[in-house]
Design an enzyme around this catalytic site. Structure first.
Site, short mmCIF file in Angstrom:
data_model
loop_
_atom_site.label_atom_id
_atom_site.label_comp_id
_atom_site.label_asym_id
_atom_site.label_seq_id
_atom_site.Cartn_x
_atom_site.Cartn_y
_atom_site.Cartn_z
N HIS A 1 15.54 47.01 -31.04
CA HIS A 1 16.10 47.58 -32.27
C HIS A 1 15.33 47.15 -33.53
O HIS A 1 14.75 47.95 -34.22
CB HIS A 1 17.56 47.14 -32.44
CG HIS A 1 18.47 47.43 -31.30
ND1 HIS A 1 18.94 48.69 -30.98
CD2 HIS A 1 19.02 46.60 -30.37
CE1 HIS A 1 19.74 48.62 -29.93
NE2 HIS A 1 19.81 47.37 -29.54
O1 RIB Z 1 23.10 47.11 -32.76
C1 RIB Z 1 21.86 46.45 -32.70
C2 RIB Z 1 21.76 45.45 -33.79
O2 RIB Z 1 22.78 44.48 -33.64
C3 RIB Z 1 20.43 44.64 -33.75
O3 RIB Z 1 20.07 44.27 -35.06
C4 RIB Z 1 20.79 43.43 -32.96
O4 RIB Z 1 19.99 42.29 -33.29
C5 RIB Z 1 22.21 43.19 -33.43
O5 RIB Z 1 22.14 42.49 -34.67
#
Ligand code: RIB
Ligand code: CA
Length: 312
Positions: free
Chosen positions: A242
């Site tokens: 992500h």
């Molecule tokens: O939903 C994904 C996000 O939530 C990413 O930033 C992961 O590190 C968590 O913080």
């Protein structure tokens, strides 16, 4: 070419850690500071994890600040089920020698935006938006000085990962997200719609391991751990990286494409709390307030990531 000045606001988290390594390995970026926020795990761990990652990158010069330890108004929701007890489960973790800066993260964000020329500092939130929203509340004058906010959060087609309707970063502090999305600052959103296309695969993880470096080994072991949750839940081949999407966008924006649309955050309904209501099909006359990404060149993303992590 002058490096782009950024502040990384983060809740490490294995994917945050990879994003920070990517930023620190990239000469196109000047990391003015890293601000920790409560999210994946409590602040006491996210602040420590940020120090661990800076040391792993050999960058003990980077200033790390502790920020907010809870959302603006709600109880903290964490994600140990995804990231493990430490937030960086997978490899054995060193005890950091680096110290946190004395100033609070919010004070650092405000001071930096007031000191640097207007329009020259990009905020890169990788976790709940509590620090950013608090800074905007305490110092409304800084909003117009922000060059851009490039954040990981929200979803449209992928809807939710912590509830059926919401993505984790937005869900943890929807009031903070609402403040940021209504602020008027230029926003680029990396939603689950693109981050779920940034999937590790065995060859991609093997490329990290094959580097024969400590950063390469740690990234491989972090993704090995981190991917088990998404493989089980989505049946996907690997872990969605992500947060590195935020940093990759700053270095190679053409890896991504999206639409400039209106995005609003649900803060009232318990059923859809934290949902990013993205007008992707422009069916309303709501004013566009964000560049919301929908497509990623995954091979190009991993080529960049592997090249840069390999430099550490
Ligand atoms: O939903 C994904 C996000 O939530 C990413 O930033 C992961 O590190 C968590 O913080
Ligand atoms: Ca994160």
């Amino acid at each position: 070419m002058t490096a782009r000045k950024i502040i990384i606001d983060t809740d490490p988290g294995q994917d945050d850690a990879v994003a920070i390594l990517l930023a620190l390995a990239s000469p196109e970026l000047e990391v003015l500071g890293i601000t920790a926020v409560a999210g994946n795990v409590p602040l006491s761990l996210t602040q420590k994890n940020a120090l661990i990652v800076c040391e792993l990158a050999g960058r003990t010069d980077v200033a790390v600040y502790a920020g907010c330890d809870a959302p603006l108004t709600r109880k903290l929701v964490t994600a140990e089920h995804v990231h493990g007890k430490t937030g960086l489960d997978g490899p054995q973790l060193p005890t950091p020698k680096m110290e946190l800066q004395a100033a609070h993260a919010v004070e650092f964000i405000i001071e930096t935006l007031r000191r640097e020329d207007a329009g020259t500092v990009t905020l890169c939130p990788l976790g709940p938006l509590t620090n950013i929203a608090t800074a905007f509340q305490q110092a409304p004058d800084i909003v117009d000085r922000v060059q851009e906010i490039v954040l990981m959060g929200g979803a449209y087609f992928q809807v939710g990962n912590i509830t059926p309707a919401a993505e984790f970063n937005i869900y943890v502090d929807p009031e903070a997200a609402d403040i940021v999305f209504r602020s008027g600052a230029p926003i680029v959103v990396m939603p689950l719609d693109v981050t779920h296309k940034a999937l590790t695969t065995q060859p991609r993880v093997d490329a990290f391991r094959a580097m024969g470096t400590e950063p390469g080994r740690m990234v491989a072991e972090w993704t090995d751990f981190f991917e088990r949750f998404d493989k089980e839940k989505y049946g996907s081949e690997g872990a969605p990286l992500h947060d590195p999407c935020v940093i990759a966008y700053l270095i190679q924006p053409n890896l991504f494409s999206g639409r400039h649309i209106n995005v609003e955050v649900e803060t009232q309904s318990e059923l859809t709390l934290g949902m990013t209501v993205a007008d992707w099909w422009r069916v309303t006359d709501r004013v566009p307030n964000a560049l919301f990404m929908g497509h990623l060149d995954a091979d190009g993303f991993f080529a960049l990531l592997t090249d840069r992590i390999g430099r550490l």
